[in-house]
Design an enzyme around this catalytic site. Structure first.
Site, mmCIF file in Angstrom:
data_model
loop_
_atom_site.group_PDB
_atom_site.id
_atom_site.type_symbol
_atom_site.label_atom_id
_atom_site.label_comp_id
_atom_site.label_asym_id
_atom_site.label_seq_id
_atom_site.Cartn_x
_atom_site.Cartn_y
_atom_site.Cartn_z
ATOM 1 N N ASP A 38 53.111 0.672 -7.427
ATOM 2 C CA ASP A 38 52.142 1.434 -6.637
ATOM 3 C C ASP A 38 52.071 0.873 -5.223
ATOM 4 O O ASP A 38 51.792 -0.310 -5.028
ATOM 5 C CB ASP A 38 50.763 1.372 -7.285
ATOM 6 N N LYS A 65 51.114 6.521 -0.779
ATOM 7 C CA LYS A 65 49.940 7.309 -0.398
ATOM 8 C C LYS A 65 49.903 7.661 1.089
ATOM 9 O O LYS A 65 50.298 6.861 1.946
ATOM 10 C CB LYS A 65 48.663 6.530 -0.753
ATOM 11 N N HIS A 108 45.238 9.201 0.046
ATOM 12 C CA HIS A 108 44.581 7.914 -0.190
ATOM 13 C C HIS A 108 43.058 8.045 -0.251
ATOM 14 O O HIS A 108 42.413 7.461 -1.123
ATOM 15 C CB HIS A 108 44.988 6.928 0.910
ATOM 16 N N TYR A 118 48.900 -0.119 3.353
ATOM 17 C CA TYR A 118 49.014 -1.530 2.974
ATOM 18 C C TYR A 118 49.898 -2.311 3.947
ATOM 19 O O TYR A 118 49.834 -3.540 4.001
ATOM 20 C CB TYR A 118 49.594 -1.665 1.567
#
Length: 312
Positions: A47, A81, A112, A52
């Site tokens: 994931d 995402k 997200h 990030y």
């Protein structure tokens, strides 16, 4: 007792592995090694997310493993995402993620958060106004963004689309105005935040639930809860394994985040919790709802009411 499910079927017909490796907050240099070790240990779901900031390293970990012949690409389920500043530029953000990951396709692409932020603000990911609050686009509906995500499905580069952090209110809005039911709703979910009405609604509408932050956050009391410690002792496993196993035993996939090889291996040794064990956890949750209320650990300062009924 039946065996613990290794995967769950999505409304697209695809299978999503029951256990995935989360990569949020993994530091540079660590996530690449974590992804490789997870895949070599048997994980088949990774994931990721554009926000990030480590998709390139995640991709290196994936490609290193594929090139070694240890695991085939088609055997790994990759999720990433769409970030909030790209709600009006869905295809652009998707292509950036695809390039960073070094893949030809993504198995699951999620929105997200159902909130758009200014794409021309003072920061690519976290634009702010003069008072320090988030620079949002209140005129941009999450439904519009989702409809743009639907267009990606025809290019062969994404197998399924879904959402994350959707409350009941947002889910109802989306289903009433879109033509494709999300394959997944990824939400914060643990015994201190069961979000049962969202879980039930998703089940009724064939939307699979993936749980993130299943162990709470740093310093959270989940692994010290007596009911969890007692079950861990009884099963001779760690409290973390009980918390992860709870989700899979209830029909949800779950993301375990770790960069420590021994913990990555430990977390995959899930156990199928029986009726009485699940009942013990449910009794605890019912008591919590009545006497204390639930606890949410992930609630970004967007200044938006997401309609979460159990926010603390």
């Amino acid at each position: 007792m039946a065996e613990l499910p290794q995967s769950f079927k999505l409304n697209t017909g695809a299978e999503i592995p029951a256990l995935g490796l989360g990569t949020w907050q993994s530091k540079p240099g660590e996530v690449r090694a974590a992804v490789k070790h997870a895949l070599q240990s048997g994980y088949r779901h990774i994931d990721a997310a554009y926000c990030y900031g480590n998709e390139e390293e995640v991709g290196i970990g994936l490609l290193d493993t594929f090139k070694s012949g240890a695991v085939k690409r088609e055997d790994v389920f990759v999720t990433t995402k769409l970030w909030c500043t790209y709600h009006t530029r869905v295809e652009e953000n998707f292509e950036k993620s695809l390039k960073a990951l070094g893949l030809e396709y993504i198995d699951l692409y999620l929105m997200h958060w159902p909130v758009a932020m200014n794409p021309e603000g003072n920061h690519e990911n976290f634009p702010t106004l003069g008072d320090g609050s988030r620079d949002l686009m209140p005129g941009r509906s999450h439904v519009e963004t989702y409809k743009d995500m639907e267009k990606l499905l025809g290019n062969g580069k994404v197998k399924a689309i879904g959402v994350a952090n959707y409350s009941l209110r947002y889910l109802k809005e989306l289903l009433s105005q879109s033509s494709i039911t999300p394959a997944v709703n990824q939400i914060e979910n643990h015994v201190l935040l069961p979000q049962q009405e969202i879980v039930d609604f998703c089940r009724e509408h064939s939307i699979h639930v993936t749980a993130y932050s299943p162990l709470g956050s740093n310093g959270s009391p989940l692994m010290q809860l007596p009911v969890i410690e007692n079950l861990a002792t009884y099963r001779n496993v760690s409290p973390a394994v009980i918390l992860l196993s709870w989700h899979v035993s209830c029909g949800r996939s779950v993301l375990a985040k770790s960069i420590t090889p021994s913990r990555i291996e430990q977390n995959k040794c899930l156990v199928n919790l029986g009726r009485k064990e699940l009942e013990a956890i449910n009794i605890f949750i019912q008591s919590l709802a009545k006497n204390q209320g639930f606890t949410r650990y992930v609630y970004p300062a967007f200044g938006v009411d997401f309609g979460f009924p159990d926010k603390q």
